[in-house]
Design a protein around this motif. Structure first.
Motif, mmCIF file in Angstrom:
data_model
loop_
_atom_site.group_PDB
_atom_site.id
_atom_site.type_symbol
_atom_site.label_atom_id
_atom_site.label_comp_id
_atom_site.label_asym_id
_atom_site.label_seq_id
_atom_site.Cartn_x
_atom_site.Cartn_y
_atom_site.Cartn_z
ATOM 1 N N SER A 1 -4.676 -5.680 0.205
ATOM 2 C CA SER A 1 -3.372 -6.207 -0.210
ATOM 3 C C SER A 1 -2.472 -6.223 1.014
ATOM 4 C CB SER A 1 -2.761 -5.375 -1.335
ATOM 5 O OG SER A 1 -2.166 -4.198 -0.841
ATOM 6 N N ARG B 1 -2.155 -16.297 6.758
ATOM 7 C CA ARG B 1 -2.327 -17.070 5.527
ATOM 8 C C ARG B 1 -3.810 -17.064 5.140
ATOM 9 N NH1 ARG B 1 0.146 -21.028 2.371
ATOM 10 N NH2 ARG B 1 2.070 -20.584 3.519
ATOM 11 N N PRO B 2 -4.122 -16.725 3.889
ATOM 12 C CA PRO B 2 -5.530 -16.679 3.481
ATOM 13 C C PRO B 2 -6.220 -18.031 3.614
ATOM 14 C CG PRO B 2 -4.125 -15.585 1.864
ATOM 15 C CD PRO B 2 -3.224 -16.308 2.809
ATOM 16 N N LEU C 1 3.953 -18.505 -0.391
ATOM 17 C CA LEU C 1 3.423 -17.190 -0.721
ATOM 18 C C LEU C 1 4.562 -16.324 -1.251
ATOM 19 C CD1 LEU C 1 1.167 -16.501 2.405
ATOM 20 C CD2 LEU C 1 0.574 -17.668 0.270
ATOM 21 N N ALA C 2 4.398 -15.794 -2.468
ATOM 22 C CA ALA C 2 5.387 -14.900 -3.066
ATOM 23 C C ALA C 2 6.780 -15.523 -3.016
ATOM 24 C CB ALA C 2 5.344 -13.547 -2.376
ATOM 25 N N SER D 1 3.916 -9.971 -1.958
ATOM 26 C CA SER D 1 2.613 -9.346 -1.746
ATOM 27 C C SER D 1 1.486 -10.340 -2.016
ATOM 28 C CB SER D 1 2.425 -8.136 -2.662
ATOM 29 O OG SER D 1 3.300 -7.097 -2.326
ATOM 30 N N LEU D 2 0.391 -10.109 -1.334
ATOM 31 C CA LEU D 2 -0.867 -10.816 -1.561
ATOM 32 C C LEU D 2 -1.935 -9.813 -1.960
ATOM 33 C CD1 LEU D 2 -1.208 -13.236 1.494
ATOM 34 C CD2 LEU D 2 -1.046 -13.938 -0.912
ATOM 35 N N ILE E 1 -6.068 -9.747 -2.128
ATOM 36 C CA ILE E 1 -7.290 -10.454 -1.741
ATOM 37 C C ILE E 1 -8.451 -9.807 -2.472
ATOM 38 C CG2 ILE E 1 -8.687 -11.296 0.167
ATOM 39 C CD1 ILE E 1 -5.739 -12.136 0.318
ATOM 40 N N ILE F 1 -7.587 -14.973 -4.886
ATOM 41 C CA ILE F 1 -6.362 -14.492 -4.248
ATOM 42 C C ILE F 1 -5.224 -14.584 -5.255
ATOM 43 C CG2 ILE F 1 -4.746 -14.862 -2.335
ATOM 44 C CD1 ILE F 1 -7.113 -16.440 -0.978
ATOM 45 N N THR G 1 -0.845 -13.812 -5.654
ATOM 46 C CA THR G 1 0.406 -13.491 -4.965
ATOM 47 C C THR G 1 1.473 -13.141 -5.985
ATOM 48 O OG1 THR G 1 1.995 -14.257 -3.295
ATOM 49 C CG2 THR G 1 1.291 -15.871 -4.918
ATOM 50 N N SER H 1 3.923 -14.112 -10.616
ATOM 51 C CA SER H 1 2.561 -13.814 -10.159
ATOM 52 C C SER H 1 1.662 -15.000 -10.474
ATOM 53 C CB SER H 1 2.029 -12.558 -10.850
ATOM 54 O OG SER H 1 2.844 -11.453 -10.552
ATOM 55 N N LEU I 1 -3.948 -18.214 -6.212
ATOM 56 C CA LEU I 1 -3.927 -19.164 -5.106
ATOM 57 C C LEU I 1 -5.355 -19.622 -4.812
ATOM 58 C CD1 LEU I 1 -1.471 -17.363 -2.633
ATOM 59 C CD2 LEU I 1 -0.960 -19.322 -4.107
#
Length: 461
Positions: A195, A325-326, A335-336, A342-343, A345, A350, A352, A360, A363
């Protein structure tokens, strides 16, 4: 998680004094208050009665906390700065006004049922500890405490005194964080392996090497009371009323300010409170000094397997630093919340989430098109209102949202990031939760607590 000995946690002798079983002696700078704590228990109220609430720190966020409780009887207001307190004083003309919370609690002991604490971080523990020792329910702003030893002490005291307690990370009462937990627990992204949590804080000065130049103390401010347990220093423009967050003596820096919000979804969803131990290390930092927190930092935690959850690595970023970035997430997908969030993984995707666990989503966005969120399994807070939930808990004897049994360990994880900063880059600290001890670096244990100025060293185990 109970602390069992002074030796075990290497506490400063000045930090926690022994006291008799019938009283706690609280020595102020100019007088001493003898507070009888023999057999104190919270007053029993019916659900239709109103709480008699006293508030400590009533400017800034404190003013918002007073408003949140204004449906009850606000019987006393305490602030060391009359100018900052003006709005709250105006809105509650019948409340008794104080500068020193010790005097307030002494004089109004029989009239107060509950206390809110919305001071700078370094005053949270002394104020909450004294209030609980007198049998008062408490609501304390985040972060719960400035040190890990203080967090343990407040959680222990709350249990022993049987008072209702809560920390002011309001997002914990929201529906969003509950939905996030249910998504993770239902396996929406498989096993979470990493995370990443980030914030735009600090938005106040840090990276300062020396104390501020001395300046005249504002007439409205009692500087000695504002310092409280912190070492004596001359007043300077830039400590109060807001920029104190960046100074080691008063605040907890960016991670202390925001982790109890942004890392709350990570802490809860990944059940980090079940970890018997974990490691923490500073990956990078810029600008830290003996006076202030760094301008930016990246901190890495490693938690072992917990129940049916596999080991996970948790990263914290502040000062504008961001995770990579994933792969597979388009650049135009936010993102968020952008500045904070938060992310997660996982082995199967994925996820966020925003500052308080809101919005929430999976992704890339295409994965949300046909996704159905799990049926609720976690209690929802009526109106997502943390103030009313705490107030009703005080009346009903139930558990408030983000009570110290949860908020204490969450605050500890945040504060361990600061312990790692003090230990230095490259020092990977191994923390045993039950004993509250860093097991691979004896010298770093000193950062689990702090010394207290004479007259403020009344907290005890």
């Amino acid at each position: 998680m109970e602390i069992t000995s002074m030796k075990e946690i290497a506490l400063s002798r000045r930090a926690f004094l022994a006291a008799t079983t019938t009283s706690t002696l609280i020595a102020g700078a100019t007088r001493a208050y003898a507070i009888n704590t023999a057999s104190v228990i919270p007053r029993k109220l019916s659900p239709n009665e109103k709480l008699n609430i006293a508030s400590i720190g009533v400017g800034g966020m404190g003013a918002g906390d007073v408003k949140g409780c204004s449906g009850e009887n606000i019987v006393a207001l305490c602030d060391v700065d009359a100018k900052q307190a003006e709005e709250s004083f105006y809105r509650h003309p019948d409340a008794k006004k104080y500068k020193d919370f010790r005097k307030m609690l002494e004089e109004m002991d029989k009239e107060i049922d509950a206390v809110t604490v919305s001071t700078p971080d370094h005053m949270h523990a002394p104020a909450a500890y004294m209030a609980m020792h007198l049998g008062k329910h408490v609501r304390v702003q985040k972060p719960l405490t400035q040190t890990i030893a203080e967090a343990r002490l407040l959680a222990k005291t709350a249990r022993e005194k049987g008072v209702v307690n809560a920390m002011g990370n309001q997002g914990h009462s929201g529906d969003g964080i509950r939905e996030l937990c249910e998504m993770v627990w239902a396996g929406a992204i498989g096993q979470v392996k990493e995370s990443h949590t980030w914030t735009n804080r600090p938005i106040w000065p840090q990276g300062i090497a020396d104390p501020l130049p001395p300046a005249p103390v504002p007439e409205s401010l009692d500087w000695d009371l504002w310092l409280g347990p912190a070492p004596v220093r001359e007043y300077g423009d830039g400590y109060a009323p807001f920029k104190w967050r960046g100074w080691w003596d008063f605040g907890c820096g960016a991670i202390g300010d925001m982790a109890c919000h942004i890392m709350d979804p990570v802490f809860w969803a990944l059940k980090l409170y079940e970890a018997p131990s974990y490691t923490v290390e500073v990956v990078e930092q810029e600008g830290m000094s003996k006076q202030t927190f760094p301008n930016k930092s990246v901190i890495k935690y490693e938690f072992p397997a917990r129940g049916d959850m596999e080991a996970v690595t948790v990263y914290w970023y502040d000062g504008g630093l961001l995770p990579k970035r994933p792969e597979g997430v388009p650049e135009d997908e936010k993102l968020a919340d952008g500045d904070n969030g938060s992310l997660f993984i996982g082995t199967d995707g994925i996820l966020t989430t925003g500052t308080y666990g809101g919005d929430s989503r999976l992704l890339p966005a295409a994965r949300m098109k046909d996704y159905k969120k799990p049926d609720p399994t976690i209690e929802r807070i009526p109106g997502e209102n943390p103030y009313l939930h705490w107030i009703n808990a005080c009346k009903n004897g139930t558990v408030a949202s983000s009570d110290f049994s949860y908020a204490g360990p969450l605050t500890e994880v945040a504060n361990m990031g600061n312990v790692a900063l003090l230990a230095g880059v490259g020092q990977k600290l191994e923390f045993d939760v039950a004993s509250m001890k860093i097991t691979n670096n004896e010298a770093a244990n000193q950062y689990l607590t702090k010394p207290y100025r004479a007259g403020w060293d009344f907290m005890k185990f």
